[in-house]
Every structure is written in structure tokens, then in C-alpha cells.
Motif scaffolding. Sequence first.
Motif, PDB file in Angstrom:
ATOM      1  N   LYS A  31      72.911  78.403   0.329  1.00 32.68           N
ATOM      2  CA  LYS A  31      73.503  77.550  -0.702  1.00 32.68           C
ATOM      3  C   LYS A  31      73.522  76.084  -0.280  1.00 32.68           C
ATOM      4  CE  LYS A  31      76.439  81.222  -2.427  1.00 32.68           C
ATOM      5  NZ  LYS A  31      77.795  81.729  -2.555  1.00 32.68           N
ATOM      6  N   VAL A  32      73.459  75.842   1.013  1.00 31.03           N
ATOM      7  CA  VAL A  32      73.411  74.474   1.523  1.00 31.03           C
ATOM      8  C   VAL A  32      71.978  74.070   1.835  1.00 31.03           C
ATOM      9  CG1 VAL A  32      74.148  72.981   3.422  1.00 31.03           C
ATOM     10  CG2 VAL A  32      75.735  74.639   2.461  1.00 31.03           C
ATOM     11  N   MET A  33      71.228  74.979   2.464  1.00 33.22           N
ATOM     12  CA  MET A  33      69.893  74.631   2.957  1.00 33.22           C
ATOM     13  C   MET A  33      68.867  74.476   1.843  1.00 33.22           C
ATOM     14  SD  MET A  33      70.563  74.161   5.977  1.00 33.22           S
ATOM     15  CE  MET A  33      69.316  74.189   7.211  1.00 33.22           C
ATOM     16  N   LEU A  34      68.956  75.271   0.802  1.00 32.37           N
ATOM     17  CA  LEU A  34      67.984  75.159  -0.287  1.00 32.37           C
ATOM     18  C   LEU A  34      68.082  73.812  -0.998  1.00 32.37           C
ATOM     19  CD1 LEU A  34      65.721  76.873  -1.397  1.00 32.37           C
ATOM     20  CD2 LEU A  34      67.291  77.768  -3.083  1.00 32.37           C
ATOM     21  N   PRO A  35      69.289  73.322  -1.326  1.00 25.79           N
ATOM     22  CA  PRO A  35      69.353  71.965  -1.880  1.00 25.79           C
ATOM     23  C   PRO A  35      68.895  70.889  -0.895  1.00 25.79           C
ATOM     24  CG  PRO A  35      71.351  73.150  -2.417  1.00 25.79           C
ATOM     25  CD  PRO A  35      70.573  74.008  -1.465  1.00 25.79           C
ATOM     26  N   LEU A  36      69.158  71.089   0.407  1.00 30.23           N
ATOM     27  CA  LEU A  36      68.665  70.128   1.400  1.00 30.23           C
ATOM     28  C   LEU A  36      67.135  70.096   1.409  1.00 30.23           C
ATOM     29  CD1 LEU A  36      70.957  70.509   4.535  1.00 30.23           C
ATOM     30  CD2 LEU A  36      70.736  68.543   3.037  1.00 30.23           C
ATOM     31  N   VAL A  66      65.126  67.881  11.501  1.00 28.71           N
ATOM     32  CA  VAL A  66      65.648  68.293  12.809  1.00 28.71           C
ATOM     33  C   VAL A  66      67.170  68.202  12.837  1.00 28.71           C
ATOM     34  CG1 VAL A  66      65.739  67.659  15.244  1.00 28.71           C
ATOM     35  CG2 VAL A  66      63.549  67.755  14.075  1.00 28.71           C
ATOM     36  N   LEU A  67      67.732  67.124  12.318  1.00 24.46           N
ATOM     37  CA  LEU A  67      69.186  66.963  12.353  1.00 24.46           C
ATOM     38  C   LEU A  67      69.912  67.977  11.469  1.00 24.46           C
ATOM     39  CD1 LEU A  67      69.622  63.084  12.415  1.00 24.46           C
ATOM     40  CD2 LEU A  67      69.843  64.700  14.292  1.00 24.46           C
ATOM     41  N   SER A  68      69.292  68.385  10.377  1.00 25.19           N
ATOM     42  CA  SER A  68      69.947  69.336   9.487  1.00 25.19           C
ATOM     43  C   SER A  68      69.555  70.784   9.796  1.00 25.19           C
ATOM     44  CB  SER A  68      69.592  69.022   8.034  1.00 25.19           C
ATOM     45  OG  SER A  68      68.208  69.231   7.818  1.00 25.19           O
ATOM     46  N   SER A  69      68.735  71.011  10.797  1.00 31.52           N
ATOM     47  CA  SER A  69      68.225  72.342  11.162  1.00 31.52           C
ATOM     48  C   SER A  69      67.441  72.974  10.015  1.00 31.52           C
ATOM     49  CB  SER A  69      69.361  73.285  11.577  1.00 31.52           C
ATOM     50  OG  SER A  69      70.047  72.774  12.664  1.00 31.52           O
ATOM     51  N   LEU A  70      66.883  72.150   9.169  1.00 28.41           N
ATOM     52  CA  LEU A  70      66.153  72.634   8.008  1.00 28.41           C
ATOM     53  C   LEU A  70      64.871  73.342   8.411  1.00 28.41           C
ATOM     54  CD1 LEU A  70      66.190  72.676   4.926  1.00 28.41           C
ATOM     55  CD2 LEU A  70      64.920  70.550   4.940  1.00 28.41           C
ATOM     56  N   PHE A  71      64.171  72.828   9.406  1.00 26.47           N
ATOM     57  CA  PHE A  71      62.920  73.446   9.836  1.00 26.47           C
ATOM     58  C   PHE A  71      63.170  74.835  10.418  1.00 26.47           C
ATOM     59  CE2 PHE A  71      61.344  68.893  10.552  1.00 26.47           C
ATOM     60  CZ  PHE A  71      60.929  68.792   9.238  1.00 26.47           C
ATOM     61  N   ALA A  72      64.222  74.975  11.196  1.00 23.17           N
ATOM     62  CA  ALA A  72      64.556  76.287  11.766  1.00 23.17           C
ATOM     63  C   ALA A  72      64.912  77.271  10.657  1.00 23.17           C
ATOM     64  CB  ALA A  72      65.707  76.152  12.751  1.00 23.17           C
ATOM     65  N   TRP A  73      65.600  76.790   9.626  1.00 25.20           N
ATOM     66  CA  TRP A  73      65.968  77.655   8.509  1.00 25.20           C
ATOM     67  C   TRP A  73      64.726  78.104   7.748  1.00 25.20           C
ATOM     68  CZ3 TRP A  73      65.665  77.098   3.105  1.00 25.20           C
ATOM     69  CH2 TRP A  73      66.361  78.057   2.378  1.00 25.20           C
TER      70      TRP A  73
END
Length: 144
Positions: A31-36, A66-73
Motif C-alpha cells: 500500500k506504500v510501495m506501489l504508490p512510491l 535506494v532510500l525508499s527500498s523500492l528496488f528491493a521491493w
Amino acid sequence: MASRKPEKTEIPVKPFTEASLFPHAALKSWKVMLPLLAVLVFLVWLGFRLNVDDRVIVGGAVLFGVLSSLFAWVIGVLGLIPFIGPLIVKVLAIPIIWLLNALGYLVSFIAIKRGYSKDVLTYRGLTIALIVGIIIGFILGHLI
């Protein structure tokens, strides 16, 4: 008089959850990562649309990811795809692929500075073909 043992009062034990072990785990929610991810894609699109320098767009996207850990997600979501997902994640994690690509960029940079731009295009095409071949071979090797 008989001594009476006091009754044991059990303290309810809460089960360990990812959020209790890792407080930042709430950021890993879809719910947080998809909008990011949508914001990142929109900002990159907007940057290209407004003719912002490519290096600024890429640097900002990498920093944001990298700061939001988006790539790892995103890699974690790719890993959820049955059969092929874990293989894709393994291929992305192979250090030799990263090393070959970095070496290719370094050699390309030096060759372009010396005026061999046509040869660089040929070389980069061969490097990409080699990397794609390694990836396809890795995937087929694990599937067969």
C-alpha cells in the motif's frame, strides 16, 4: 500450615511479527510501495518530457529507489512469480553479470574518449548479446 504456592500468572506472549522485529517494515507494505513506484515512474517520465539532463534523472531515480527500498521491493515482487521469478532474482544477483557490465562501461568510456565510437557500438552490442545469452543459459539450465 501447609504452604501454598502462588499461582503462576502467565504473561501473554505476543507472536513475533515482521513489524515488531523490524520497525521500518511498514514501509515494505504494498500500500506504500506501489504508490512510491508510481511516483518514481511519473517523475522519470516528467523529467524526460521536460528535457531535464539524463544524469540528473538517473541519479535522482537511483537515490529515490535506494532510500525508499523500492528496488528491493520490486525484486521481492518479481521473486513471487512462480517458477521463473526466483530465477530472475538469482540472475540479477549474479556478480559476474554486474562485473561484465561495469567493465563494458569502463572500456566504452575510454574508447569513446579516443574516438572509437563506432567500435564501441559493436562492442556494446556483443556484450549485451553475451549477457543475454548467459541469462538465457542460466534459466534454461535451472528449468531442464
